[in-house]
Design a protein around this motif. Structure first.
Motif, short mmCIF file in Angstrom:
data_model
loop_
_atom_site.label_atom_id
_atom_site.label_comp_id
_atom_site.label_asym_id
_atom_site.label_seq_id
_atom_site.Cartn_x
_atom_site.Cartn_y
_atom_site.Cartn_z
N PHE A 267 24.46 -24.26 11.59
CA PHE A 267 23.61 -25.43 11.71
C PHE A 267 24.06 -26.15 12.99
N PHE A 268 23.41 -25.81 14.07
CA PHE A 268 23.90 -26.18 15.39
C PHE A 268 23.61 -27.63 15.75
N GLY A 269 22.57 -28.20 15.12
CA GLY A 269 22.17 -29.55 15.50
C GLY A 269 21.34 -29.53 16.77
N PRO A 270 21.19 -30.68 17.43
CA PRO A 270 20.39 -30.73 18.65
C PRO A 270 21.11 -30.10 19.83
N SER A 271 20.34 -29.68 20.81
CA SER A 271 20.92 -29.09 22.01
C SER A 271 20.05 -29.43 23.21
N ASP A 272 20.69 -29.72 24.34
CA ASP A 272 19.95 -29.91 25.58
C ASP A 272 20.06 -28.67 26.47
N GLU A 273 20.49 -27.56 25.87
CA GLU A 273 20.62 -26.30 26.60
C GLU A 273 19.79 -25.21 25.94
N ILE A 274 18.54 -25.54 25.62
CA ILE A 274 17.68 -24.61 24.91
C ILE A 274 17.47 -23.29 25.66
N PRO A 275 17.29 -23.29 26.99
CA PRO A 275 17.14 -21.99 27.67
C PRO A 275 18.32 -21.06 27.43
N GLY A 276 19.54 -21.59 27.52
CA GLY A 276 20.72 -20.76 27.28
C GLY A 276 20.83 -20.29 25.85
N MET A 277 20.47 -21.16 24.90
CA MET A 277 20.52 -20.77 23.49
C MET A 277 19.53 -19.64 23.19
N LEU A 278 18.34 -19.71 23.79
CA LEU A 278 17.35 -18.65 23.61
C LEU A 278 17.83 -17.34 24.22
N HIS A 279 18.47 -17.44 25.37
CA HIS A 279 19.00 -16.22 26.01
C HIS A 279 20.08 -15.58 25.14
N MET A 280 20.85 -16.39 24.45
CA MET A 280 21.93 -15.89 23.61
C MET A 280 21.39 -15.09 22.41
N MET A 281 20.22 -15.49 21.92
CA MET A 281 19.65 -14.87 20.72
C MET A 281 19.14 -13.46 21.00
N ASP A 282 19.00 -12.70 19.90
CA ASP A 282 18.37 -11.38 19.95
C ASP A 282 16.95 -11.41 19.42
N ALA A 283 16.66 -12.38 18.55
CA ALA A 283 15.31 -12.50 17.98
C ALA A 283 15.07 -13.95 17.59
N PHE A 284 13.82 -14.36 17.72
CA PHE A 284 13.39 -15.71 17.35
C PHE A 284 12.50 -15.57 16.12
N VAL A 285 12.85 -16.27 15.05
CA VAL A 285 12.12 -16.13 13.79
C VAL A 285 11.52 -17.47 13.39
#
Length: 386
Positions: A267-285
């Motif tokens: 449960f990561f909470g808010p983030s102002d680094e959404i581009p990096g978080m998306l890059h880290m992921m393998d899939a978006f659900v």
């Protein structure tokens, strides 16, 4: 030619960390050079984070019409209406851009009209009613009010227009589709950024699933936890990142515990680094019960992610080959199977060209809005002189 006088527009936006706020802030970045400045009408002042810093940096300000402290829902509505009227009267604004999720939200436009605001823009960002019964009951009445106060109708998708606007507006095509554009430079897939964030969060070779959005019944994250439980049966190394805040925070954490997967859910909470978080992921659900046209779905595709969307989300979001739609009536095991069957060895790439050609570049969105704002401002000046 640059305008010598700044045009201040009041945006009604939650400024939480959701898609509407991200869109409006990104549009503001684009319009600063045109001397168009946004101020923001908010009803709660709880997100004093980087969003506030961003607004100050852009030269805007918050206008607070708080009513949340009133416990009685009927009385709260009257307090909200009066305080909106007062704020709009004091602002002297000529343009009020209301970003709405339900027809009920147009009540704020009535208050603004009574306060003397000349141009009311109603911008639909949703395609289905939420779970607030009173607001849904008032929906038909609020739709009937729209033609009396609204000058410009906008929607993020055709489905959002059909849900929000009265029949007369739909029949005569009196609305504009303004697509939820993103800053492709920020979200375009970059292998180095993926490596940086995978290293920062010690992902190794683990399968990282992600979801970005309010922790809210609409987003259906309870079902997402059940999907994750099924995924873990075949990929015990998998992790699910939930990025966002909301009223279901504690309930979802408790449910993850009940399912025995709490150690596999962040449960990561808010983030102002959404581009990096998306890059880290393998899939978006995203198994949402309903959406307008979710900005995070556009961002995730730009980052090259395979995206698993519920079939309740508009097909207008199908911008790339990575947009995969799954039926909500299927169970969690089916969803997990589809997620696990994806070929994660396939080289990941950016989809800038495809997304830009379909009109989802923030520059295209901002240009469309700039023209609408300037046209409304000129009309307002002509009315003022007459």
């Amino acid at each position: 030619m640059k305008n010598s006088k700044k045009l201040h527009i009041i945006q009604m936006a939650p400024l939480d960390l959701g898609g509407i706020s991200s869109l409006v802030l990104a549009v503001q970045d684009q319009l600063l050079k045109d001397d168009i400045i946004f101020d923001y009408l908010v009803f709660r002042n709880i997100y004093e984070t980087f969003v506030d810093d961003k607004i100050a940096e852009q030269g805007g300000k918050k206008l607070l019409a708080e009513s949340e402290q009133v416990s009685n829902s009927f009385l709260r509505g009257f307090v909200k209406f009066y305080r909106t009227y007062k704020v709009m009267k004091e602002s002297g604004a000529s343009i009020f851009h209301i970003n709405v999720s339900t027809p009920y939200d147009v009540v704020s436009g009535v208050a603004a009209k009574l306060a003397g605001v000349e141009t009311i823009i109603v911008h639909s960002h949703n395609s289905k009613p939420d779970d607030r019964k009173l607001r849904n009951m008032l929906g038909p009445f609020c739709k009937a009010l729209m033609p009396m106060i609204t000058n410009v109708y906008l929607a993020c998708s055709e489905e959002a227009a059909e849900f929000m606007f009265p029949a007369s507006v739909l029949k005569n095509k009196r609305y504009h589709i303004v697509k939820n554009g993103i800053d492709l430079k920020r979200f375009s897939y970059r292998p180095a950024l993926r490596e940086e964030f995978r290293g920062r969060y010690d992902c190794g070779d683990r399968l990282i699933l992600g979801n970005i959005g309010r922790l809210h019944p609409q987003k259906n994250q309870r079902f997402l936890l059940e999907i994750m439980q099924e995924v873990l049966k075949q990929r015990p190394d998998a992790l699910l990142y939930l990025i966002g805040v909301g009223e279901l925070d504690e309930e979802l954490k408790a449910y993850a515990g009940e399912l025995g997967i709490k150690d596999s859910v962040v449960f990561f909470g808010p983030s102002d680094e959404i581009p990096g978080m998306l890059h880290m992921m393998d899939a978006f659900v995203m198994p949402s019960l309903y959406e307008g046209l979710p900005l995070t779905g556009v961002e995730a595709q730009a980052a090259g992610l395979p995206c698993f969307f519920s079939d309740t989300i508009t097909r207008e979001l199908e911008l790339t080959e990575n947009a995969l739609y799954l039926p909500l009536e299927k169970d969690a095991a089916y969803w997990a199977e589809q997620v696990l069957e994806y070929d994660y060895q396939k080289p990941r790439r950016d989809f800038d060209k495809e997304i830009r050609e379909q009109g989802f570049d923030i520059r295209t969105t901002a240009l469309r809005l700039k023209r609408l704002y300037r046209k409304a401002d000129e009309k307002s000046k002509r009315v003022g002189k007459s």
